[in-house]
Design an enzyme around this catalytic site. Sequence first.
Site, PDB file in Angstrom:
ATOM      1  N   LYS A   1      -9.123   2.126  -2.434  1.00  0.00           N
ATOM      2  CA  LYS A   1      -9.408   1.561  -1.112  1.00  0.00           C
ATOM      3  C   LYS A   1     -10.822   1.940  -0.694  1.00  0.00           C
ATOM      4  CE  LYS A   1      -7.144   1.193   3.439  1.00  0.00           C
ATOM      5  NZ  LYS A   1      -5.938   1.589   4.203  1.00  0.00           N
TER       6      LYS A   1
ATOM      7  N   GLU B   1       0.831  -1.201   0.000  1.00  0.00           N
ATOM      8  CA  GLU B   1       0.000   0.000   0.000  1.00  0.00           C
ATOM      9  C   GLU B   1       0.872   1.260   0.000  1.00  0.00           C
ATOM     10  OE1 GLU B   1      -3.512   1.880   2.899  1.00  0.00           O
ATOM     11  OE2 GLU B   1      -2.239   0.257   3.595  1.00  0.00           O
TER      12      GLU B   1
ATOM     13  N   CYS C   1      -5.339  -3.185   2.298  1.00  0.00           N
ATOM     14  CA  CYS C   1      -5.223  -3.203   3.759  1.00  0.00           C
ATOM     15  C   CYS C   1      -6.560  -3.386   4.482  1.00  0.00           C
ATOM     16  CB  CYS C   1      -4.499  -1.950   4.245  1.00  0.00           C
ATOM     17  SG  CYS C   1      -3.696  -2.164   5.867  1.00  0.00           S
TER      18      CYS C   1
END
Length: 551
Positions: free
Chosen positions: A116, A41, A152
């Site tokens: 994300k 990330e 994540c």
Amino acid sequence: MKIAIAQLNPIIGDIKNNAQKIIEVAHQASQDNVELLLTPELSLCGYPPKDLLFRHDFITMMAEELKAIALKVPKNISLLIGLATENPQAMEKGEKPLYNSIALIQKGEIKQIFHKQLLPNYDVFEEKRYFAIGKNSNYFEINNIKIGVTICEDLWNDELFWGKKNYKINPIKSIQEKGVELILNLSASPYVLRKQQLRETMLKYLVNRHKIPIIYANQVGGNDDLIFDGNSFAVNKQSQIVVRGKGYQTDLIYLEYSSQTKDILPGNIATIATEEEEIYQALILGVKDYAHKCGFNKAVLGLSGGIDSALVAKIAVDALGKENVLGVLMPSPYSSEYSIIDAQHLAKNLEIKTEKIPIKPMMDNFNTSLQPVFNDNTFGIAQENLQSRIRGTILMALANKYGYLLLSTGNKSEMAVGYCTLYGDMNGGLAVIADIPKTKVFGLCRWLNHEQEIIPNNIIIKPPSAELKPEQKDEDSLPPYPILDEILERYLNFHQSEKDIINSGYDYDTVKKVLKLVVRAEFKRKQAPPVLKITDRAFGTGWKMPIASRW
């Protein structure tokens, strides 16, 4: 299909050099016939970039470097890169101007961008300050294999695993519905004690529930107070760990995905460290990267003959090399002969250079100058703290003179109750063990000595003392450390009330005193150096308590 995880250690903001590392590892992976390369990330800018994300030129440089990378990596490899991208609908929809994104590069072109969807906003995370929420779960294809991409936190919202929903959506469930055969998760997940076990338990559960193998790629390295442990891994459809990378160091991790079985084949599995090993390795990495990323090659610290400075000295030697650590002995009239001997014994074991600077002349000068203002000869807390501040001034002078990083040596127990002197032993550029309770400091030192004596045994067995007045012991002012640390853990980590702690069997007056000290010491913690984080509740980025309060 051969896949590789580039477990990278980026420097925050060093976009061009981070890009060059990505290009280099892509060429290395290509030579080993890798078809798909994963990076963590925000691998292009480093995590967490914080308010650098407000700089327009910062975002522009990332976009430019992404284009350059696409042209420089081999055409036979697909590459996933983490970066921040602009949100074109930000003004129109009143959203944040950026996305936390993953870019897919194939055959010299930027083919897709994934955003994300779950933005953490707790503890050390403040992603809603910068990023808009990604709206779609998505996938790409290689060799007719549908591969889902998550970032994540997107993994961390299974209501059955956690017993509750932390976010409205579950990206894993959404991506499963698109018929993907493999799920990737590109992370920058900070280290805390035993977090790897939690990650692996959670991913095994997710694979068992959704019947899709998952590859987890994590950042490694120290960035300010945060430590990223790496430990990237993969879980097959039988919910087994089949690949695990190294912890606390960069790594290029290879694995194979079978299109016939639609599963990840067994590969190399690095072992997970024991509790003491993982804490110690994390602290070494934190010191090493903080020093080098901030431009320091050498470190200085005070050696008192106590256990805290002994542990910090050993960590510094393992992080920076014995030739790059200076220990300074600064005895006062109240320093015992044994403390000086213990400090010298430690320095000999570690093979570090030392300087000895007695502070009595400076104490006398201060006392002479202050006597007319103090108007008496009573020895009290002011005179005790002057000794600590003299020592802190000496250490800062050496750090300034020679360009050393000053490491402060206070532990978490002291930091919690204010048993450390502001502008004295709190001086420094990095608080190495300020998230390690005193009892754990003892445990780590005993562990270090399991094969040979590194920390002199007398340092471990003698009663802790600040030695700021005759015959002083820490227990003159504080409860015994095992009791103190238990109370602090209940209060700080488990958020128990004063009443809850007392009802658990702890002495009423002791609990009242400890919690009062914690509240009163908040102003000190706000002025402390960065604290390397190894627990869920560290005094640092994620600690947000008021100073002027009566709670």
